[in-house]
Design an enzyme around this catalytic site. Structure first.
Site, PDB file in Angstrom:
ATOM      1  N   VAL A  13      -0.357  -8.692   9.386  1.00 19.46           N
ATOM      2  CA  VAL A  13       0.589  -9.809   9.520  1.00 19.46           C
ATOM      3  C   VAL A  13       0.903 -10.140  10.986  1.00 19.46           C
ATOM      4  CG1 VAL A  13       1.706  -9.489   7.259  1.00 19.46           C
ATOM      5  CG2 VAL A  13       2.670  -8.365   9.282  1.00 19.46           C
ATOM      6  N   TYR A  33      14.306  -1.576  16.835  1.00 16.89           N
ATOM      7  CA  TYR A  33      14.174  -1.727  15.371  1.00 16.89           C
ATOM      8  C   TYR A  33      15.380  -2.492  14.834  1.00 16.89           C
ATOM      9  CZ  TYR A  33      13.726  -0.767  10.389  1.00 16.89           C
ATOM     10  OH  TYR A  33      13.629  -0.911   9.023  1.00 16.89           O
ATOM     11  N   GLU A  89       6.985   6.098   3.254  1.00 19.99           N
ATOM     12  CA  GLU A  89       6.239   6.548   4.438  1.00 19.99           C
ATOM     13  C   GLU A  89       6.911   6.091   5.731  1.00 19.99           C
ATOM     14  OE1 GLU A  89       2.113   5.454   4.003  1.00 19.99           O
ATOM     15  OE2 GLU A  89       1.949   6.509   2.102  1.00 19.99           O
ATOM     16  N   VAL A 121      15.624   5.118   2.438  1.00 18.75           N
ATOM     17  CA  VAL A 121      14.691   5.109   1.300  1.00 18.75           C
ATOM     18  C   VAL A 121      13.544   6.051   1.646  1.00 18.75           C
ATOM     19  CG1 VAL A 121      13.397   3.645  -0.293  1.00 18.75           C
ATOM     20  CG2 VAL A 121      15.144   2.605   1.176  1.00 18.75           C
ATOM     21  N   THR A 125       0.816  -1.221   0.000  1.00 20.79           N
ATOM     22  CA  THR A 125       0.000   0.000   0.000  1.00 20.79           C
ATOM     23  C   THR A 125       0.848   1.270   0.000  1.00 20.79           C
ATOM     24  OG1 THR A 125      -0.161  -0.202   2.389  1.00 20.79           O
ATOM     25  CG2 THR A 125      -2.010  -1.075   1.095  1.00 20.79           C
TER      26      THR A 125
HETATM   27  P1  NDP Z   1       6.214   2.154   4.110  1.00 21.74           P
HETATM   28  O1  NDP Z   1       5.723   2.624   5.442  1.00 21.74           O
HETATM   29  O2  NDP Z   1       6.098   3.086   2.959  1.00 21.74           O
HETATM   30  O3  NDP Z   1       5.497   0.785   3.729  1.00 21.74           O
HETATM   31  C1  NDP Z   1       5.310  -0.237   4.670  1.00 21.74           C
HETATM   32  C2  NDP Z   1       4.306  -1.259   4.145  1.00 21.74           C
HETATM   33  O4  NDP Z   1       4.174  -2.300   5.130  1.00 21.74           O
HETATM   34  C3  NDP Z   1       2.927  -0.662   3.931  1.00 21.74           C
HETATM   35  O5  NDP Z   1       2.369  -1.158   2.749  1.00 21.74           O
HETATM   36  C4  NDP Z   1       2.139  -1.152   5.144  1.00 21.74           C
HETATM   37  O6  NDP Z   1       0.771  -1.334   4.775  1.00 21.74           O
HETATM   38  C5  NDP Z   1       2.793  -2.523   5.401  1.00 21.74           C
HETATM   39  N1  NDP Z   1       2.594  -2.952   6.779  1.00 21.74           N
HETATM   40  C6  NDP Z   1       3.092  -2.369   7.899  1.00 21.74           C
HETATM   41  N2  NDP Z   1       2.638  -3.016   8.994  1.00 21.74           N
HETATM   42  C7  NDP Z   1       1.840  -4.018   8.542  1.00 21.74           C
HETATM   43  C8  NDP Z   1       1.075  -5.027   9.182  1.00 21.74           C
HETATM   44  N3  NDP Z   1       1.030  -5.138  10.524  1.00 21.74           N
HETATM   45  N4  NDP Z   1       0.365  -5.886   8.428  1.00 21.74           N
HETATM   46  C9  NDP Z   1       0.390  -5.782   7.072  1.00 21.74           C
HETATM   47  N5  NDP Z   1       1.104  -4.860   6.409  1.00 21.74           N
HETATM   48  C10 NDP Z   1       1.808  -3.987   7.141  1.00 21.74           C
HETATM   49  O7  NDP Z   1       7.719   1.744   4.351  1.00 21.74           O
HETATM   50  P2  NDP Z   1       8.845   1.093   3.392  1.00 21.74           P
HETATM   51  O8  NDP Z   1       8.312   0.804   2.051  1.00 21.74           O
HETATM   52  O9  NDP Z   1      10.033   1.933   3.502  1.00 21.74           O
HETATM   53  O10 NDP Z   1       9.120  -0.250   4.193  1.00 21.74           O
HETATM   54  C11 NDP Z   1       9.084  -1.537   3.606  1.00 21.74           C
HETATM   55  C12 NDP Z   1      10.121  -2.417   4.292  1.00 21.74           C
HETATM   56  O11 NDP Z   1      11.414  -1.875   4.024  1.00 21.74           O
HETATM   57  C13 NDP Z   1      10.001  -2.485   5.814  1.00 21.74           C
HETATM   58  O12 NDP Z   1      10.249  -3.823   6.206  1.00 21.74           O
HETATM   59  C14 NDP Z   1      11.114  -1.565   6.308  1.00 21.74           C
HETATM   60  O13 NDP Z   1      11.557  -1.933   7.578  1.00 21.74           O
HETATM   61  C15 NDP Z   1      12.141  -1.815   5.235  1.00 21.74           C
HETATM   62  N6  NDP Z   1      13.190  -0.793   5.094  1.00 21.74           N
HETATM   63  C16 NDP Z   1      12.850   0.523   4.846  1.00 21.74           C
HETATM   64  C17 NDP Z   1      13.856   1.462   4.706  1.00 21.74           C
HETATM   65  C18 NDP Z   1      13.573   2.914   4.513  1.00 21.74           C
HETATM   66  O14 NDP Z   1      14.489   3.747   4.732  1.00 21.74           O
HETATM   67  N7  NDP Z   1      12.380   3.314   4.091  1.00 21.74           N
HETATM   68  C19 NDP Z   1      15.260   1.068   4.752  1.00 21.74           C
HETATM   69  C20 NDP Z   1      15.482  -0.318   5.044  1.00 21.74           C
HETATM   70  C21 NDP Z   1      14.475  -1.206   5.173  1.00 21.74           C
HETATM   71  P3  NDP Z   1      -0.497  -0.975   5.706  1.00 21.74           P
HETATM   72  O15 NDP Z   1      -0.119   0.194   6.557  1.00 21.74           O
HETATM   73  O16 NDP Z   1      -1.577  -0.688   4.708  1.00 21.74           O
HETATM   74  O17 NDP Z   1      -0.749  -2.218   6.474  1.00 21.74           O
HETATM   75  C1  8X3 Z   2      15.487   1.786   7.680  1.00 22.06           C
HETATM   76  C2  8X3 Z   2      16.855   2.346   7.624  1.00 22.06           C
HETATM   77  O1  8X3 Z   2      18.761   3.135   9.096  1.00 22.06           O
HETATM   78  O2  8X3 Z   2      16.686   4.442   9.061  1.00 22.06           O
HETATM   79  O3  8X3 Z   2      15.532   0.424   7.912  1.00 22.06           O
HETATM   80  O4  8X3 Z   2      16.798   2.380  10.226  1.00 22.06           O
HETATM   81  S1  8X3 Z   2      17.275   3.080   9.090  1.00 22.06           S
END
Ligand code: NDP
Ligand code: 8X3
Length: 252
Positions: free
Chosen positions: A60, A152, A188, A185, A11
Site C-alpha cells: 500500500v 506511530y 503480529e 490486541v 495475512t
Molecule cells: P498484524 O501485524 O498482525 O497485521 C498487519 C497486516 O497489515 C498484515 O496483514 C500485513 O500484511 C498488512 N500490512 C502491513 N504493511 C503493509 C503494506 N505496506 N502493504 C500491504 N499490507 C501491509 O497487525 P494487526 O492486525 O494488529 O494490525 C492491523 C491494524 O490494526 C493496523 O493498522 C494497526 O496499526 C492497528 N491496531 C493494532 C493494534 C494492536 O494492538 N495489535 C491496536 C490498535 C490498532 P503483509 O505483511 O503481508 O503485507
Molecule cells: C496499537 C496499540 O497502544 O500499542 O495501536 O500503540 S498501542
C-alpha cells in the site's frame, strides 16, 4: 446479490479475523497483503465458504503498484460495499531524539499514505454508486500519545483526522465512514514493532488478557451490520484489564 468487501492486510491479525467473519457472512472478498504465500492460503480457505475471493498482492506504500492493481480489477468487483483500511504497523519504540528515519517513513507511508492511496482509488467507485461504508482501523494511539510512541501515535492521530474529513466529504453521497480504535490486541503487531524480537513482543501481552483479532473483528462486523441510516462514527475497544494506553492491571 452478494455484497463485496475489500479488506487490506488480511495475512494476519485483525484483517485475517475479519476476512473469516465476513466470509462466514457470505460477503465476496477482495483481500490484500504483501506476503503472497499467506494471501493465497487465505484465499483458498475463504473460498470454502462458497464465496468469490480476489486476492491482490501489493504494497500500500507504493502508489503506482496500488493504482495499477486496483484499477485492473474486473468491473463487477468495483461495486465495493465495504472498504476496511486495516493494513498498518508500528516500527520501533524510541524517544524522538533516537528515532530511526526508516521506521518513521515505514509508519507514515503505510498508516497514512497507504490508507489514502487505497481510499483515493476506491472512494470514487462508491461515490458513483452513492453507496458504501469505509472503516478505518485507527488505534488508542490515535486518541492518546504515550512515551516513545511519538510517530506511530502521530500517524494514528492522522487517521483520526482523516476519518472525520472523509465523513464530511462522503456526506452528500450517503457513504458511511467509521473508525475503530483498539487498545492492546495480540497479533503480529508487537513482533513487527520490535523487529522480530519475539520475547519482547510476548512481554507486551503478559499478565492480563489482551484483545484478539476476533474480538475486534466482531466489533467491526457490528458496525457493518447496522442499518444503512446508522453510522457508528467511532469506537474505542480495550481489554478489560486496560484503562488507557499506558495503564494496565497486570497479575504477573
Ligand atoms: P498484524 O501485524 O498482525 O497485521 C498487519 C497486516 O497489515 C498484515 O496483514 C500485513 O500484511 C498488512 N500490512 C502491513 N504493511 C503493509 C503494506 N505496506 N502493504 C500491504 N499490507 C501491509 O497487525 P494487526 O492486525 O494488529 O494490525 C492491523 C491494524 O490494526 C493496523 O493498522 C494497526 O496499526 C492497528 N491496531 C493494532 C493494534 C494492536 O494492538 N495489535 C491496536 C490498535 C490498532 P503483509 O505483511 O503481508 O503485507
Ligand atoms: C496499537 C496499540 O497502544 O500499542 O495501536 O500503540 S498501542
Amino acid at each position: 446479490m452478494k455484497k463485496i468487501a475489500l479488506i487490506t492486510g488480511v495475512t494476519s491479525g485483525i484483517g485475517q479475523a475479519l476476512a473469516r467473519l465476513l466470509a462466514h457472512d457470505q460477503y465476496d472478498l477482495i483481500i490484500t497483503g504483501r506476503r503472497a504465500d499467506r494471501l493465497s492460503a487465505m484465499a483458498d480457505e475463504l473460498k470454502q465458504h462458497g464465496i468469490q475471493v480476489l486476492p491482490l498482492c501489493f504494497d500500500v506504500r507504493n502508489y503506482e503498484e496500488t493504482e495499477r492493481t486496483l484499477s485492473s480489477i474486473p468491473e463487477q468487483w468495483r461495486a465495493i460495499d465495504v472498504l476496511v483500511n486495516n493494513a498498518g504497523l508500528a516500527v520501533g519504540l524510541n524517544p524522538i531524539q533516537e528515532g530511526v528515519l526508516e521506521d518513521w517513513e515505514r509508519m507514515i507511508n503505510t498508516n497514512v499514505k497507504g490508507l489514502l492511496y487505497v481510499t483515493r482509488i476506491v472512494s470514487p467507485w462508491m461515490v458513483a454508486r452513492k453507496q458504501g461504508h469505509i472503516i478505518n482501523i485507527c488505534s488508542i494511539a490515535g486518541k492518546e500519545v504515550y512515551p516513545n510512541g511519538n510517530v506511530y501515535c502521530a500517524s494514528k492521530h492522522a487517521v483520526d483526522a482523516l476519518t472525520k474529513g472523509m465523513r464530511q466529504d462522503m456526506l452528500p453521497y450517503g457513504i458511511r465512514v467509521s473508525q475503530i480504535c483498539p487498545g492492546a490486541v495480540e497479533t503480529e503487531f508487537s513482533e513487527v514493532r520490535f523487529k522480530g524480537d519475539q520475547q519482547r513482543a510476548a512481554n507486551v501481552y503478559k499478565g492480563y488478557e489482551p484483545l484478539t483479532g476476533e474480538d475486534v473483528a466482531h466489533a467491526i462486523r457490528f458496525m457493518i451490520q447496522c442499518p444503512a441510516h446508522v453510522c457508528i462514527n467511532d469506537m474505542v475497544i480495550m481489554p478489560t484489564a486496560q484503562a488507557n494506553s499506558g495503564l494496565f492491571f497486570k497479575q504477573l
